[in-house]
Structure formats: structure tokens, C-alpha cells
Design a protein around this motif. Structure first.
Motif, PDB file in Angstrom:
ATOM      1  N   GLU A  64      61.234  36.985  52.613  1.00 28.92           N
ATOM      2  CA  GLU A  64      61.587  37.408  51.257  1.00 28.92           C
ATOM      3  C   GLU A  64      63.096  37.620  51.138  1.00 28.92           C
ATOM      4  O   GLU A  64      63.704  37.243  50.137  1.00 28.92           O
ATOM      5  CB  GLU A  64      60.818  38.683  50.884  1.00 28.92           C
ATOM      6  N   LEU A  65      63.717  38.212  52.158  1.00 30.39           N
ATOM      7  CA  LEU A  65      65.177  38.343  52.145  1.00 30.39           C
ATOM      8  C   LEU A  65      65.838  36.970  52.103  1.00 30.39           C
ATOM      9  O   LEU A  65      66.820  36.766  51.384  1.00 30.39           O
ATOM     10  CB  LEU A  65      65.664  39.111  53.373  1.00 30.39           C
ATOM     11  N   ALA A  66      65.288  36.025  52.865  1.00 34.40           N
ATOM     12  CA  ALA A  66      65.828  34.661  52.866  1.00 34.40           C
ATOM     13  C   ALA A  66      65.700  34.034  51.482  1.00 34.40           C
ATOM     14  O   ALA A  66      66.629  33.371  51.008  1.00 34.40           O
ATOM     15  CB  ALA A  66      65.107  33.811  53.911  1.00 34.40           C
ATOM     16  N   ARG A  67      64.588  34.267  50.809  1.00 33.86           N
ATOM     17  CA  ARG A  67      64.412  33.738  49.458  1.00 33.86           C
ATOM     18  C   ARG A  67      65.442  34.347  48.513  1.00 33.86           C
ATOM     19  O   ARG A  67      66.025  33.667  47.670  1.00 33.86           O
ATOM     20  CB  ARG A  67      62.992  34.030  48.954  1.00 33.86           C
ATOM     21  N   MET A  68      65.696  35.638  48.679  1.00 29.06           N
ATOM     22  CA  MET A  68      66.696  36.310  47.850  1.00 29.06           C
ATOM     23  C   MET A  68      68.096  35.756  48.118  1.00 29.06           C
ATOM     24  O   MET A  68      68.912  35.633  47.205  1.00 29.06           O
ATOM     25  CB  MET A  68      66.671  37.820  48.112  1.00 29.06           C
ATOM     26  N   LEU A  69      68.362  35.420  49.372  1.00 21.98           N
ATOM     27  CA  LEU A  69      69.673  34.881  49.749  1.00 21.98           C
ATOM     28  C   LEU A  69      69.854  33.426  49.334  1.00 21.98           C
ATOM     29  O   LEU A  69      70.914  33.031  48.856  1.00 21.98           O
ATOM     30  CB  LEU A  69      69.861  34.961  51.273  1.00 21.98           C
ATOM     31  N   GLY A  70      68.814  32.618  49.559  1.00 23.35           N
ATOM     32  CA  GLY A  70      68.976  31.175  49.437  1.00 23.35           C
ATOM     33  C   GLY A  70      68.339  30.523  48.243  1.00 23.35           C
ATOM     34  O   GLY A  70      68.534  29.332  48.022  1.00 23.35           O
ATOM     35  N   GLY A  71      67.567  31.254  47.493  1.00 22.32           N
ATOM     36  CA  GLY A  71      66.934  30.653  46.327  1.00 22.32           C
ATOM     37  C   GLY A  71      65.770  29.761  46.699  1.00 22.32           C
ATOM     38  O   GLY A  71      64.964  30.093  47.566  1.00 22.32           O
ATOM     39  N   VAL A  72      65.708  28.603  46.087  1.00 25.74           N
ATOM     40  CA  VAL A  72      64.556  27.710  46.219  1.00 25.74           C
ATOM     41  C   VAL A  72      64.426  27.147  47.629  1.00 25.74           C
ATOM     42  O   VAL A  72      63.343  27.119  48.201  1.00 25.74           O
ATOM     43  CB  VAL A  72      64.649  26.556  45.194  1.00 25.74           C
ATOM     44  N   GLU A  73      65.543  26.687  48.187  1.00 29.58           N
ATOM     45  CA  GLU A  73      65.481  26.039  49.504  1.00 29.58           C
ATOM     46  C   GLU A  73      65.809  27.035  50.604  1.00 29.58           C
ATOM     47  O   GLU A  73      66.917  27.568  50.677  1.00 29.58           O
ATOM     48  CB  GLU A  73      66.468  24.874  49.570  1.00 29.58           C
TER      49      GLU A  73
ATOM     50  N   ILE B 216      70.990  45.269  49.916  1.00 33.80           N
ATOM     51  CA  ILE B 216      70.349  46.574  49.737  1.00 33.80           C
ATOM     52  C   ILE B 216      68.936  46.541  50.309  1.00 33.80           C
ATOM     53  O   ILE B 216      68.518  47.452  51.023  1.00 33.80           O
ATOM     54  CB  ILE B 216      70.311  46.965  48.239  1.00 33.80           C
ATOM     55  N   ALA B 217      68.199  45.487  50.015  1.00 33.16           N
ATOM     56  CA  ALA B 217      66.814  45.376  50.485  1.00 33.16           C
ATOM     57  C   ALA B 217      66.733  45.412  52.008  1.00 33.16           C
ATOM     58  O   ALA B 217      65.780  45.964  52.564  1.00 33.16           O
ATOM     59  CB  ALA B 217      66.185  44.093  49.954  1.00 33.16           C
TER      60      ALA B 217
ATOM     61  N   ILE C  23      61.708  55.230  46.475  1.00 33.24           N
ATOM     62  CA  ILE C  23      61.465  53.814  46.208  1.00 33.24           C
ATOM     63  C   ILE C  23      62.696  53.252  45.495  1.00 33.24           C
ATOM     64  O   ILE C  23      63.184  53.851  44.543  1.00 33.24           O
ATOM     65  CB  ILE C  23      60.218  53.598  45.332  1.00 33.24           C
ATOM     66  N   ALA C  24      63.166  52.121  45.993  1.00 30.85           N
ATOM     67  CA  ALA C  24      64.265  51.414  45.332  1.00 30.85           C
ATOM     68  C   ALA C  24      63.803  49.988  45.058  1.00 30.85           C
ATOM     69  O   ALA C  24      63.222  49.346  45.927  1.00 30.85           O
ATOM     70  CB  ALA C  24      65.499  51.400  46.215  1.00 30.85           C
ATOM     71  N   ILE C  25      64.047  49.535  43.855  1.00 31.91           N
ATOM     72  CA  ILE C  25      63.715  48.162  43.487  1.00 31.91           C
ATOM     73  C   ILE C  25      65.028  47.425  43.290  1.00 31.91           C
ATOM     74  O   ILE C  25      65.885  47.883  42.527  1.00 31.91           O
ATOM     75  CB  ILE C  25      62.853  48.117  42.216  1.00 31.91           C
TER      76      ILE C  25
END
Length: 80
Positions: free
Chosen positions: A44-53, A10-11, A2-4
Motif C-alpha cells: 500500500e505504501l508502494a501504491r501511494m509512492l508510485g501510483g498505478v505502476e 506519514i503512513a 487514528i490518523a488518515i
């Protein structure tokens, strides 16, 4: 294993994705873990990349990252 991580690069390499959510009040803290579907993983990857929008471009980047990661892992398995 498991990696957090909060790093989308990485994700994207993970075989399975989970969302970990923590809530608390004055008396307790509760952590929950939810398995993500393929599309939820992309979101979720998109949220990590782009933030709010989250734009179509950010979603496209997230899909491309997952595709690259899959191709990389597939080619590594063939070599090794």
C-alpha cells in the motif's frame, strides 16, 4: 490515535495499517476497513509512492521507508 493520510512518509510511521474502502450505489454508501499485514502495508505504501505502476524500485523504497520509521521510533523510545 487514528490518523488518515495519503502521504506515504506519514503512513510509514504508523504502528498499524488499515485499508479503508468506500463503495456506493444509488441507495447507500458502505465503508469497510481492513487490517493490513506487514507485506500488504508495504504494498500500500508502494501504491501511494508510485501510483498505478508498482515496480521493484518503488517496493524497495516502501520497505526502506518502513525500516527507517521503525529505527526512528526505536531510537526515540530509548531516549525518552
Amino acid at each position: 490515535m487514528i490518523a488518515i493520510t495519503h502521504l506515504p512518509q506519514i503512513a510509514a510511521m504508523a504502528d498499524s495499517h488499515y485499508l479503508i474502502e468506500k463503495t456506493s450505489d444509488a441507495y447507500s454508501t458502505i465503508s469497510r476497513i481492513y487490517p493490513l499485514s506487514e507485506e500488504e502495508s508495504v504494498e500500500e505504501l508502494a501504491r501511494m509512492l508510485g501510483g498505478v505502476e508498482i515496480t521493484d524500485a518503488v517496493l524497495g523504497n516502501a520497505r526502506e521507508m518502513k525500516k527507517f520509521a521503525k529505527n526512528f521510533k526505536d531510537s526515540s523510545e530509548k531516549k525518552g
